[in-house]
Design an enzyme around this catalytic site. Structure first.
Site, PDB file in Angstrom:
ATOM      1  N   LYS A  56       0.848  -1.185   0.000  1.00 28.98           N
ATOM      2  CA  LYS A  56       0.000   0.000   0.000  1.00 28.98           C
ATOM      3  C   LYS A  56       0.893   1.249   0.000  1.00 28.98           C
ATOM      4  O   LYS A  56       1.703   1.450   0.896  1.00 28.98           O
ATOM      5  CB  LYS A  56      -0.932  -0.012   1.217  1.00 28.98           C
ATOM      6  N   GLU A 107       8.508  15.164  17.339  1.00 24.30           N
ATOM      7  CA  GLU A 107       9.069  14.987  15.998  1.00 24.30           C
ATOM      8  C   GLU A 107       8.472  16.014  15.044  1.00 24.30           C
ATOM      9  O   GLU A 107       7.261  16.046  14.822  1.00 24.30           O
ATOM     10  CB  GLU A 107       8.786  13.574  15.484  1.00 24.30           C
ATOM     11  N   CYS A 119      13.010   9.781   9.526  1.00 24.17           N
ATOM     12  CA  CYS A 119      12.608   9.293  10.840  1.00 24.17           C
ATOM     13  C   CYS A 119      13.778   9.270  11.821  1.00 24.17           C
ATOM     14  O   CYS A 119      13.586   9.454  13.031  1.00 24.17           O
ATOM     15  CB  CYS A 119      11.989   7.905  10.728  1.00 24.17           C
ATOM     16  N   GLU A 140       8.141   0.432  12.009  1.00 18.67           N
ATOM     17  CA  GLU A 140       9.239   1.403  12.077  1.00 18.67           C
ATOM     18  C   GLU A 140       8.571   2.765  12.111  1.00 18.67           C
ATOM     19  O   GLU A 140       7.994   3.215  11.125  1.00 18.67           O
ATOM     20  CB  GLU A 140      10.171   1.262  10.874  1.00 18.67           C
TER      21      GLU A 140
END
Length: 537
Positions: free
Chosen positions: A230, A439, A339, A305
């Site tokens: 996806k 973040e 990330c 992750e």
């Protein structure tokens, strides 16, 4: 920069009876041929990018080696973040479409055309795909630059080679993922075999569409699984192009299915589908938590992750020029949309001022913001308007909470357009501030001083995340000591974010579950079956 040219086939603008140059309706077979051509044109569009490269872009869902429309013909429009203009619209999967993709993958998993292949034969298919990716490198880099906003030079020289390397690496493992014979005495013969899990649902993010797909496809196919991949709705184009190469490489129908769609619809349906044996997800921590909840209903094998707020520690004996160079790479690469970005820089108080000046100079020297198709550009736009506004909101938050901006802190439009943000450096940052704790996923860094090694470790670990980390020192004893104390899945000593496809990648705490890349990346994609043979029978 020239304006993106969209050369859409005339069939999209005309009724079926006026397609092409049909002059006679006497032949039913000819009419059927024209109708088939019309269907094909609806599945693709010819695009030309600012660098002059033209290609035919697939628009459909890739199921059973064919591009098809979504069941209700709904679409997602993808936007060029440099110009804010529409590139094209692709079909978006419904729950029914996810069902079809999973059914195709399940059928392929059981079919001898895939199941009966040896590991060597699977590896050969993967090597063929890697070769095709290499042959189409310039087109793939162009699509990635256009759809994602990352510099063309980065897509060509870093991202596409990563895909090739990962596919080749796992192709080599395809006939070397062995079981064991275990000595339990002469009365029993005991051994293990490694078997594929089955149908793997894989969900990739928008920051590295090609790389993240390769990270997931490589080990899954190596181990003999089938896949429903996806794509991120923001950046679907490059992997749809790769779908053609998967078919050309000779993978049987249904082995790899690639769907576009919104996470809340297609993503959720894939995660919850009872016919899916494993979910691998890369994305935000918040979404990862939802994925974990949804997958729990069927107790799926999962790999996550997720987010990070990675620290980078500069000790008093560090090579400051080296630290400044890698600190820049660690946070400003890929528009800060990484990330593992080392977005919290912790500097010993005795070298704090000197480091800040060197770091600022490095950012000013290298972080050229501009058209991602220009060779001089280091930093392109943020991927979407939503991400652009998110980054700017954090910059405002930092100012409101009392941090000082010594560089950037503002939009940086190019020719009045685009989702560009100037690289931003904060000082006078307190550990309680949002810019230090949350973040941002943009070109923004917070620099904080510390006085002792213990304080540096405490600051580094004072986070819910635990993905990457870095430290700079000439004292290797200290380097190894501190590396063991940092709560993260990865530690870079005297570098930052120089990941390698042969080395495990992943986090601890709320940065994820499991590992990708390296030999460790195979474990999440196979079951170990133990077989006991009674030798006295």
């Amino acid at each position: 920069m020239t304006t993106l040219l969209l050369r859409i086939a005339c069939a999209l603008k005309r009724s079926p009876v006026t397609v092409g140059t049909v002059r006679s309706f006497a032949s039913h077979s000819r009419q059927r041929s024209q109708n088939n051509n019309l269907i094909r044109t609806r599945m693709e569009v010819q695009l030309t990018a600012p660098n002059g490269r033209t290609w035919v872009q697939p628009l459909g869902l890739f199921i059973n080696n064919e591009f098809v429309k979504s069941s209700n013909e709904q679409k997602i429009t993808t936007i060029n973040p440099t110009t804010e203009e529409e590139i094209c619209s692709v079909y978006a999967a419904t729950v029914d479409d996810v069902d079809k993709a999973v059914a195709a993958a399940r059928k392929a998993f059981r079919d001898p055309s895939w199941k009966a292949l040896s590991g060597t034969e699977r590896g050969a298919l993967m090597l063929k795909l890697a070769d095709l990716v290499a042959q189409h490198a310039e087109t793939l880099a162009t699509i990635e630059c256009l759809d994602n906003g990352k510099p063309y030079s980065v897509a060509l020289n870093e991202n596409v080679p990563e895909v090739i390397n990962v596919l080749k690496y796992y192709a080599g493992y395809a006939d070397k993922n062995f079981g064991q014979v275990i000595d339990v005495g002469p009365a029993k013969f005991a051994y293990t075999v490694k078997e594929p899990l089955g149908v793997c649902g894989q969900i990739i993010p928008w920051n590295y569409p090609l790389d993240m797909a390769a990270w997931k496809l490589g080990p899954a196919l190596c181990c003999g699984n089938t896949v429903v991949l996806k794509l991120a709705e923001q950046t679907p184009l490059s992997m749809l192009y790769v779908a053609q190469l998967i078919r050309e490489a000779g993978f049987p129908p249904g082995v790899v299915n690639i769907i576009n769609g919104h996470g809340r619809e297609a993503g959720a349906a894939l995660v919850q589908h009872p016919g899916v044996d494993k979910i691998a997800f890369t994305g935000s921590t918040a979404t990862g938590k939802e994925v974990m909840k949804m997958a729990s209903a069927t107790m799926k094998n999962i790999t996550l992750e997720t987010g990070g707020k990675s620290p980078l520690i500069v000790f008093e004996d560090a090579d400051l020029d080296l630290a400044a160079t890698w600190s820049h790479i660690g946070i400003m690469s890929n528009q800060g949309q990484i990330c593992t970005a080392t977005s919290r820089i912790l500097v010993h108080e005795s070298v704090y001022e000197a480091f800040v000046e060197k770091f600022k100079a490095k950012v000013e020297e290298i972080s050229v913001v501009g058209d991602p198709f220009e060779e001089t550009t280091f930093q392109g736009p943020q991927v979407t308007r939503a991400q652009y506004e998110r980054v700017l909101s954090y910059i405002r938050s930092g100012q409101e909470e009392g941090a000082s901006i010594v560089l950037g802190g503002e939009p940086a439009p190019q020719k009045g357009k685009g989702f560009f943000v100037a690289p931003t450096v904060f000082v006078n940052v307190k550990p309680t501030m949002k810019i230090f704790r949350e973040e941002i996923f943009g070109p923004c860094v917070a620099i904080v001083a510390f006085s002792t090694e213990e304080e540096a470790i405490q600051l580094a670990n004072d986070t819910t995340y635990g993905l990457g980390s870095a430290l700079f020192t000439k004292d290797l004893t200290r380097a190894h000591r501190v590396a063991r104390e940092i709560e993260a899945g990865m530690v870079w000593i005297n570098s930052s974010n120089d990941s390698d496809f042969r080395v495990p990648f992943g986090g601890v705490k709320q940065s994820g579950i499991g590992r990708e890349l390296g030999e460790a990346g195979l474990a999440p994609y196979c079951n170990i079956k133990a077989i006991h043979v009674n030798m006295a029978a």
